[in-house]
Scaffold this motif. Sequence first.
Motif, mmCIF file in Angstrom:
data_model
loop_
_atom_site.group_PDB
_atom_site.id
_atom_site.type_symbol
_atom_site.label_atom_id
_atom_site.label_comp_id
_atom_site.label_asym_id
_atom_site.label_seq_id
_atom_site.Cartn_x
_atom_site.Cartn_y
_atom_site.Cartn_z
ATOM 1 N N SER A 125 61.338 2.353 3.648
ATOM 2 C CA SER A 125 62.180 3.153 2.750
ATOM 3 C C SER A 125 62.520 4.527 3.320
ATOM 4 N N VAL A 126 61.789 4.979 4.332
ATOM 5 C CA VAL A 126 62.071 6.306 4.900
ATOM 6 C C VAL A 126 63.091 6.251 6.033
ATOM 7 N N GLN B 290 66.028 8.881 6.760
ATOM 8 C CA GLN B 290 65.694 10.216 6.268
ATOM 9 C C GLN B 290 65.242 11.101 7.434
ATOM 10 N N SER C 299 62.714 13.503 9.373
ATOM 11 C CA SER C 299 61.251 13.388 9.497
ATOM 12 C C SER C 299 60.535 14.682 9.112
ATOM 13 N N THR C 300 60.659 15.060 7.861
ATOM 14 C CA THR C 300 59.918 16.217 7.357
ATOM 15 C C THR C 300 58.464 15.807 7.131
ATOM 16 N N ARG D 163 56.825 15.967 4.465
ATOM 17 C CA ARG D 163 56.765 15.237 3.191
ATOM 18 C C ARG D 163 57.165 13.776 3.382
ATOM 19 N N ASN D 164 58.239 13.519 4.134
ATOM 20 C CA ASN D 164 58.694 12.139 4.343
ATOM 21 C C ASN D 164 57.711 11.345 5.203
ATOM 22 N N ALA E 286 54.770 10.529 2.989
ATOM 23 C CA ALA E 286 55.148 9.487 2.022
ATOM 24 C C ALA E 286 55.160 8.115 2.697
ATOM 25 N N ALA E 287 55.647 8.056 3.926
ATOM 26 C CA ALA E 287 55.668 6.792 4.669
ATOM 27 C C ALA E 287 54.244 6.337 4.974
ATOM 28 N N ARG F 81 66.074 12.205 12.639
ATOM 29 C CA ARG F 81 66.209 11.187 11.595
ATOM 30 C C ARG F 81 65.374 9.974 11.957
#
Length: 104
Positions: A47-48, A51, A53-54, A56-57, A60-61, A97
């Motif tokens: 799902s990431v 997005q 690559s912060t 947070r992301n 979350a991954a 990204r």
Amino acid sequence: MTLRLMPTLATAALLAACASPAPPTPIDVRPNIPPHGGRCNAGPAQSVIGQISTARNVEAARVAAGARVARTLRPGQMVTKEYDAERLNLDVDASGRIVAARCG
């Protein structure tokens, strides 16, 4: 009367000085490891993709994959080649990204 108490007080003070302190309480410094042991499953981490690559992301991954650790791999970056079943690898393009999520 105070002279009679002096040896008793001195003995009590010596015994108190010899007592060992309570052992320190151990601190758990392990990261948040999922109940299944941190084994990675990259499926839910897809799902990431797309997005940026912060932190947070990436976190979350990692959580979605159930991995113990995650790393971001940039184009041309030198990386170790050993397989780690508890690690999520996130490949990113030159703009940062996320283009792929895989275990290892």
